[in-house]
Design a protein around this motif. Structure first.
Motif, mmCIF file in Angstrom:
data_model
loop_
_atom_site.group_PDB
_atom_site.id
_atom_site.type_symbol
_atom_site.label_atom_id
_atom_site.label_comp_id
_atom_site.label_asym_id
_atom_site.label_seq_id
_atom_site.Cartn_x
_atom_site.Cartn_y
_atom_site.Cartn_z
ATOM 1 N N THR A 27 19.113 29.549 65.385
ATOM 2 C CA THR A 27 19.535 28.223 65.838
ATOM 3 C C THR A 27 20.038 27.402 64.661
ATOM 4 O OG1 THR A 27 17.387 27.205 65.509
ATOM 5 C CG2 THR A 27 17.774 28.292 67.624
ATOM 6 N N HIS A 28 20.771 26.396 65.026
ATOM 7 C CA HIS A 28 21.250 25.416 64.059
ATOM 8 C C HIS A 28 20.125 24.915 63.173
ATOM 9 C CE1 HIS A 28 25.278 24.113 64.036
ATOM 10 N NE2 HIS A 28 25.017 22.824 63.920
ATOM 11 N N GLN A 29 19.052 24.512 63.832
ATOM 12 C CA GLN A 29 17.917 23.931 63.125
ATOM 13 C C GLN A 29 17.334 24.909 62.119
ATOM 14 O OE1 GLN A 29 18.687 23.762 66.236
ATOM 15 N NE2 GLN A 29 18.073 21.830 67.182
ATOM 16 N N ARG A 30 17.125 26.132 62.584
ATOM 17 C CA ARG A 30 16.535 27.135 61.692
ATOM 18 C C ARG A 30 17.440 27.385 60.505
ATOM 19 N NH1 ARG A 30 14.084 31.217 66.285
ATOM 20 N NH2 ARG A 30 12.166 30.034 66.591
ATOM 21 N N LEU A 62 10.555 16.123 63.261
ATOM 22 C CA LEU A 62 9.593 16.596 62.265
ATOM 23 C C LEU A 62 8.808 17.786 62.788
ATOM 24 C CD1 LEU A 62 8.181 16.215 59.545
ATOM 25 C CD2 LEU A 62 6.720 14.515 60.587
ATOM 26 N N ASP A 63 8.482 17.711 64.055
ATOM 27 C CA ASP A 63 7.720 18.802 64.644
ATOM 28 C C ASP A 63 8.488 20.114 64.579
ATOM 29 O OD1 ASP A 63 5.304 19.591 65.725
ATOM 30 O OD2 ASP A 63 6.102 19.575 67.758
ATOM 31 N N THR A 64 9.772 20.037 64.788
ATOM 32 C CA THR A 64 10.584 21.255 64.689
ATOM 33 C C THR A 64 10.506 21.836 63.286
ATOM 34 O OG1 THR A 64 12.105 20.503 66.391
ATOM 35 C CG2 THR A 64 12.924 22.178 64.883
ATOM 36 N N THR A 68 9.183 25.440 62.730
ATOM 37 C CA THR A 68 10.084 26.425 62.151
ATOM 38 C C THR A 68 9.507 27.013 60.870
ATOM 39 O OG1 THR A 68 11.917 25.206 63.071
ATOM 40 C CG2 THR A 68 12.422 26.766 61.326
ATOM 41 N N ILE A 69 8.959 26.149 60.050
ATOM 42 C CA ILE A 69 8.375 26.629 58.802
ATOM 43 C C ILE A 69 7.226 27.580 59.086
ATOM 44 C CG2 ILE A 69 6.897 25.820 56.911
ATOM 45 C CD1 ILE A 69 8.921 23.699 56.317
ATOM 46 N N ALA A 70 6.434 27.251 60.092
ATOM 47 C CA ALA A 70 5.342 28.151 60.470
ATOM 48 C C ALA A 70 5.898 29.504 60.912
ATOM 49 C CB ALA A 70 4.506 27.518 61.582
ATOM 50 N N THR A 71 6.980 29.474 61.677
ATOM 51 C CA THR A 71 7.614 30.726 62.116
ATOM 52 C C THR A 71 8.102 31.534 60.920
ATOM 53 O OG1 THR A 71 8.378 29.539 64.075
ATOM 54 C CG2 THR A 71 9.378 31.685 63.633
ATOM 55 N N PHE A 72 8.780 30.863 60.016
ATOM 56 C CA PHE A 72 9.282 31.558 58.818
ATOM 57 C C PHE A 72 8.127 32.192 58.056
ATOM 58 C CE2 PHE A 72 13.260 28.652 58.178
ATOM 59 C CZ PHE A 72 13.832 29.226 59.296
ATOM 60 N N GLU A 73 7.049 31.465 57.983
ATOM 61 C CA GLU A 73 5.895 31.956 57.239
ATOM 62 C C GLU A 73 5.312 33.204 57.912
ATOM 63 O OE1 GLU A 73 3.014 28.869 56.810
ATOM 64 O OE2 GLU A 73 1.977 29.959 55.209
ATOM 65 N N GLU A 74 5.162 33.124 59.215
ATOM 66 C CA GLU A 74 4.649 34.271 59.973
ATOM 67 C C GLU A 74 5.476 35.524 59.728
ATOM 68 O OE1 GLU A 74 4.612 33.471 64.212
ATOM 69 O OE2 GLU A 74 3.502 31.615 63.802
ATOM 70 N N HIS A 75 6.787 35.336 59.628
ATOM 71 C CA HIS A 75 7.673 36.480 59.483
ATOM 72 C C HIS A 75 7.974 36.804 58.025
ATOM 73 C CE1 HIS A 75 8.195 35.517 63.735
ATOM 74 N NE2 HIS A 75 8.460 36.797 63.877
ATOM 75 N N GLY A 76 7.249 36.164 57.126
ATOM 76 C CA GLY A 76 7.364 36.510 55.713
ATOM 77 C C GLY A 76 8.651 36.056 55.047
ATOM 78 N N LEU A 77 9.355 35.126 55.671
ATOM 79 C CA LEU A 77 10.580 34.640 55.051
ATOM 80 C C LEU A 77 10.279 33.664 53.921
ATOM 81 C CD1 LEU A 77 12.720 34.102 58.237
ATOM 82 C CD2 LEU A 77 13.367 35.512 56.295
ATOM 83 N N ILE A 78 9.214 32.932 54.087
ATOM 84 C CA ILE A 78 8.785 32.031 53.018
ATOM 85 C C ILE A 78 7.283 32.186 52.841
ATOM 86 C CG2 ILE A 78 10.607 30.343 53.479
ATOM 87 C CD1 ILE A 78 8.583 28.663 54.924
#
Lengths: 149, 149
Positions: A27-30, A62-64, A68-78
């Motif tokens: 997505t745009h946001q991600r 802000l919630d997004t 999103t950051i939580a998602t990235f973290e789960e998937h090891g992107l950050i």
DNA sequence: TCCTAAATAGGAACTATTCCACAATAAGAC
DNA sequence: GTCTTATTGTGGAATAGTTCCTATTTAGGA
């Protein structure tokens, strides 16, 4: 060779590829959040990322950013920077020692490493001064959690 | 030689001495808080210390524990475990790198240290498994804060 | 013992973060 | 292009960790 920021465009491609491989919608946001993280290598806070992204995407919430950051973290992107949970922890042990941190239960165990203590920091750190402590943090599974695997 | 907990009584004497030398009043609360910190070497949270101390001092307030711990920290009696402030920070840089953290402004700067990356952890850590990352954290003054000194 | 500045208790306030529900949007498969 | 479903925005409420505020207490010097 720029070490921090080799090629934003290329990294963004990589990002898309990984998202698709993991079934995450690009997505745009991600995209913007990831780009902001790439651009600001000074380890921003979530609020900081939010402020940055808002420059390009006025409606982002802000919630997004949190989600999103939580998602990235789960998937090891950050990765979150050497922090365990939101609680501050203390140490009476002032002697030179280092920490093993359990990735599962957050237990912290001390260890000693004199060979490391004797090492000198690389030249690339010499523009900093007043360095009192150098300290190793290791993430892994403690023996209790290891058994439970 | 027990490394963590050589002699609580002796440490408590040291504690009183240091307090007096620094003009800190030796209160019941401070004594109990310090004792709790000595006893629990597993890096408790402030809340954890509070719970421990309350066993002996029923009326202690959480705020006192926070304030006292801050005082101890200021005077170098204890140290907070690799944490910067209360905000979570992130890192897109997944490559092997390490952090300089400014003690004054909390800025984080990356550095690289291949000599360290090649080192093997000491044997004393071998009861842990799944160790993915070993990571050095250095505290000091960044070049900007250094100038302001 | 008395006095005073330092320290405390208790609760309110603040901040970062998460959670929620639901309508609106849009990515990606077909 | 259509459809399905993941994702987002919104805004408020919940939570957790931490700090602030003020009246009261107390350590330690005189």
């Amino acid at each position: 060779m720029k070490s921090n920021n080799p090629n934003v465009a290329e990294m963004m491609n990589g990002f898309e590829r990984i998202c698709k491989a993991k079934g995450l919608r690009v997505t745009h946001q991600r995209t913007e959040i990831f780009r902001a993280l790439l651009k600001h290598t000074d380890h921003p806070t979530t609020e900081g990322v939010f402020q940055q992204v808002r420059k390009h995407l006025k409606t982002i919430s802000l919630d997004t950013v949190y989600r999103t950051i939580a998602t990235f973290e789960e998937h090891g992107l950050i990765r979150r920077v050497h922090q365990i949970d939101n609680a501050t922890r203390f140490d009476v042990n002032i002697s030179n020692h280092h920490h093993l941190v359990c990735s599962r239960c957050n237990k912290i165990e001390d260890f000693y490493w004199p060979d490391f203590d004797r090492m000198k920091l690389p030249k690339s750190t010499s523009h900093w001064s007043g360095i009192e402590v150098k300290h190793v943090v290791v993430n892994g599974l403690c023996s209790t959690c290891k058994k439970k695997t």
